[in-house]
Each structure stands twice: as C-alpha cells, then as structure tokens.
Design an enzyme around this catalytic site. Structure first.
Site, PDB file in Angstrom:
ATOM      1  N   LYS A  30       2.135  -1.406  10.670  1.00  0.00           N
ATOM      2  CA  LYS A  30       1.532  -1.442   9.377  1.00  0.00           C
ATOM      3  C   LYS A  30       2.328  -0.092   8.435  1.00  0.00           C
ATOM      4  CE  LYS A  30      -1.806   0.979   8.538  1.00  0.00           C
ATOM      5  NZ  LYS A  30      -3.146   1.691   8.447  1.00  0.00           N
ATOM      6  N   ARG A  35       5.239   1.617   3.965  1.00  0.00           N
ATOM      7  CA  ARG A  35       6.514   2.470   3.469  1.00  0.00           C
ATOM      8  C   ARG A  35       7.637   1.787   3.034  1.00  0.00           C
ATOM      9  NH1 ARG A  35       3.305   5.353   6.549  1.00  0.00           N
ATOM     10  NH2 ARG A  35       3.031   7.392   6.445  1.00  0.00           N
ATOM     11  N   ARG A 141     -13.471   7.957   0.602  1.00  0.00           N
ATOM     12  CA  ARG A 141     -12.191   8.749   1.237  1.00  0.00           C
ATOM     13  C   ARG A 141     -11.500   9.649   0.029  1.00  0.00           C
ATOM     14  NH1 ARG A 141      -9.015   4.505   4.616  1.00  0.00           N
ATOM     15  NH2 ARG A 141      -8.293   6.061   5.382  1.00  0.00           N
ATOM     16  N   GLU A 335      -5.084   8.379  15.088  1.00  0.00           N
ATOM     17  CA  GLU A 335      -5.282   7.059  15.085  1.00  0.00           C
ATOM     18  C   GLU A 335      -5.624   6.436  16.523  1.00  0.00           C
ATOM     19  OE1 GLU A 335      -1.255   4.942  14.307  1.00  0.00           O
ATOM     20  OE2 GLU A 335      -2.026   6.392  12.779  1.00  0.00           O
TER      21      GLU A 335
END
Length: 447
Positions: A30, A35, A141, A335
């Site tokens: 992802k 990007r 966020r 993550e």
C-alpha cells in the site's frame, strides 16, 4: 440509518489443528502503491504501475487523483487469473497519464492517512478548489502538520481552525514553496507529504522537523528513495545534511515503469502463523533490499523463536514450536505492533513493546484497543506511556473487536490460531490494505 452488516458480522477465526506449511502470495505494498500514484500524477510524462495493490486505500487514492484531473487506466493481462488464487494480480497494471491538476473537485479520503496527508499539497498545485472529507474517524486524525506547513509555503486552506478534516484547499496552479518547520512527531506522513510534491513547488521545499522523536523513519526513507528514482534531487540527514532536515530541489519528475513490491507488513500475520503453529510459510518475491518497515519482521520474529531464509524466490520463515517474549523498540515500525502484541500474548515469557505512543492516533487508538481486546480473552496487557507490557496468560474464546482497523482484525486472527472460539468482528475491514485476507488465511490452513 441501519448499521452496515459487514461491520457487525462475526467471523470465526480458524483454529490451527496442525503446523502450517504454505506458500502465500502477499498483495502489493500500500505504501509503495500510493506514493507511486502521487509521483506519477506529478510527473511530466506517462508512467506505469505494475502489480499495484487494489484495496480501499489505494482505490481512494486513484479516485482522488482522477477527480483532480489525472487519467488512470487499469489493465489486466489475459494470462492473469485474479482472485484468491492469484491475489497479487500479477497481470494487472495501471497507466497514469498526468494532464495538469484541476478543481473544483471533491476527495473522499476514507480513513487513509496517505490520502488525507499526501494530497492537500497536490491540491495546492491544482487550478481550483479541492474539498477533502472522509470517514468519521478521519476527523480525529491529526492534519495540522500538513495544513500549517502549506500555509507557510503559500497555500490558502479553509479548515475552520480545526487542523483536521473536512477542509478545502484553494489551488492556484502553483505554490511558492521554500523552507518550513513542522512537528511531525505524531506522523512521519507530514514529512513525506511535503517531500512528494516538493519538486513541483517553485522553490522546492526544505522541511525541518522541530518536535521530539520522529516515528516511522523507514517510511520517510521510502519516500526519498522513490523521489530519487523519478529524477528528484533530495538532500537528507543520511546523505550528509543537517539532522532532521530534508531538502527537495525543484524540477521535472520522470514517468516510470514500476513493479510494486509485496506488502511486507501484510505478510506479518502469515509469518506469525508459522511462529504460532511451529510451521513453515514461504512469501514469494520478498525483496533483497527494501525500505518497507515490514522487513524488520525477519529480525523480530527470529528473536521470538523462529528462523528465516531469504532466497531469490522469496522468504521462508519457520517456527520452532516455542514463542519467546521480547523487549523491543518499535518506534520506526509501529504498524507491526498489533501483530507482535498478538504473538507476544501467546509467548512463554513477558514482552515490552516500546516507542509507539503515536499509535494512539492511528486508525484507532491501537494501544487501548489491543489492551482491551486481549484482556477480554483472558490476557494481561497494560498500557505504558509509549507502548504495551504483555504478560502471557491462558486465553479463551470470545469476540475480538476491530474498531474498523485492519491490523486489529489480523491480530485477532493470529490469536485465533492458538485459541479456540475467537470471533473477529468486521473482518471485512482488512479490505483497507488486503481485500483477500479471509481467503488467503483459510487457504494457508488448507481449508
């Protein structure tokens, strides 16, 4: 409005009756896909993305760029079978045809950090206003790092002073750019967002991080490597520049023909399965060199009791039948925390996961969520100022809530391998980065 049935459905997490022995084709990254889409949209010529990830986050990015005037053609070769049997969709390619950025446009960011943070700088380059909105959680966020920086660099943004979504960027077709100071301690994506568009700013950009520790440095290195690969000149602390300062020189970007690497963070639950069951899993096409944070799993899961072999065809990871606790700083690879916490809950000794206070601002407050869900299965997890302390206990079945967070769902699936009766609420949330996860998971187990 009635709740979405997918959000309330319970998925019985498969229990492993024997050691796994499987080859798992993990879909594309992802982080690399999104990007690459941004850089292709900013390029001066067409480019190709081969084997891109098709997930909620990447489709949101592609649709957002289309709304802003970028043409993205999707093709699949006739030799590609697709589906769960070929989840990386080896024959798929996206051709990106940049043709100027335009408004007015409306962008749905969903709950994708890369979309909500990487695209406002592009919108400042668009000819017209671009409105950004998203899921309710996206309003919570932080975006202040990007919003405040863009204003310093010459952009006009309406956010009613919130520093969060929803907001409108009034694009003028160009942006002055130049030096800017930001506090990116809550998200390294603030730095990446400015660097990715920096070559298109009139003066380029100089980003100076002024806060405390900067999380997820591998993701910034990924951004820098990908910029350089399309012709950008980037000066970094690692290349002899000032600490915490990144400079991008203005200039045209090249179109590329890029093949997307497998998502190594999404490989985590499958490697964990080998560790938890004392089995063996092969992940084809694991890169020999990569900036993906998931590559650190080789070191972490080996310390927790496994062994790995990296060959030309991929990574073979083998569990030993024992799982050991670990004391580890995950600041650069936050993550990975949910999956490591799940494995640690099944270990033979305590674990301390440090350096991840910023996870409280991710898709959900991951530290609070992991503590609550593991403890409700009989675990003993406590939050610390910057992480978790996990004391293994005998766990039992129950509902594992996911909070619309894909990594919570896969963490629950890992625990379910060793604990009968675990039910995952809303396993469909894994579609954020891995649409075929349930099929891949049951396929790994031979079901």
């Amino acid at each position: 409005m009635a709740p979405n049935p997918a959000h309330t459905a319970l998925w019985p997490a498969p229990h492993a009756s024997e050691a796994v022995d499987a080859t798992v084709h993990v879909p594309g990254s992802k982080s690399v896909t999104n990007r690459a889409l941004v850089l292709a949209a900013l390029a001066s010529e067409p480019g190709w993305l081969r084997r891109p990830l098709r997930s909620r986050d990447t489709l949101l990015m592609a649709d957002a760029l289309r709304a802003m005037g970028v043409e993205i053609e999707e093709t699949v070769s006739s030799s590609s079978t697709g589906g769960a049997g070929n989840p990386d969709r080896a024959g798929e390619a996206w051709r990106v045809l940049p043709d100027g950025l335009r408004g007015p446009a409306t962008v749905d960011v969903g709950n994708a950090g890369t979309v909500m943070r990487f695209l406002p700088p592009l919108a400042a380059l668009a000819d017209g206003p671009v409105r950004f909105d998203g899921d309710p959680r996206s309003y919570e966020r932080p975006l202040h790092g990007v919003i405040d920086a863009l204003r310093v660099l010459g952009a006009r943004i309406d956010d009613d002073g919130r520093g969060t979504l929803p907001l409108t960027v009034h694009g003028s077709g160009a942006l002055d750019g130049g030096p800017v100071e930001i506090d990116a301690s809550s998200s390294s994506q603030f730095v990446s967002a400015l660097l990715l568009s920096g070559p298109r700013f009139n003066q380029g950009v100089e980003v100076r991080h002024t806060g405390s520790s900067l999380p997820s440095m591998p993701h910034i290195r990924m951004t820098v490597d990908m910029l350089r690969a399309v012709g950008a000149q980037v000066d970094t602390p690692e290349s002899g520049g000032e600490p915490n300062v990144w400079r991008v020189t203005p200039g045209a970007l090249l179109g590329r023909d890029l093949t997307i690497e497998p998502d190594l963070s999404n490989a985590q639950p499958f490697l964990a399965a080998a560790l938890v069951t004392g089995g063996r899993v092969l992940i084809p096409d694991w890169p020999a060199r990569t900036t993906q944070p998931g590559d650190r799993l080789r070191e972490i899961f080996t310390e927790m009791g496994g062994s790995c072999e990296l060959a030309d065809y991929g990574l073979v990871f083998t569990g030993s039948g024992s799982i050991h606790g670990i004391d580890v700083d995950l600041g650069d690879v936050g993550e990975l925390t949910p999956g490591i916490a799940a494995v640690a809950a099944l270990a033979d000794s305590p674990s301390t996961l440090r350096g991840v206070a910023h996870l409280r601002l991710h898709e959900t407050d991951r530290l609070a969520a992991l503590t609550k869900e593991i403890n409700e299965l009989g675990g003993d997890v406590t939050e610390t100022a910057d992480g978790l302390h996990i004391r293994p206990r005998r766990l039992h079945g129950g509902i594992f809530h996911t909070y619309d967070d894909h990594r919570m769902a896969t963490a629950g699936a890992i625990i379910g391998l060793a604990v009968e009766g675990v039910q995952i609420e809303n396993v469909a949330t894994t579609a954020k980065t891995m649409p075929d996860f349930p099929e891949l998971w049951t396929g790994m187990l031979g079901a």
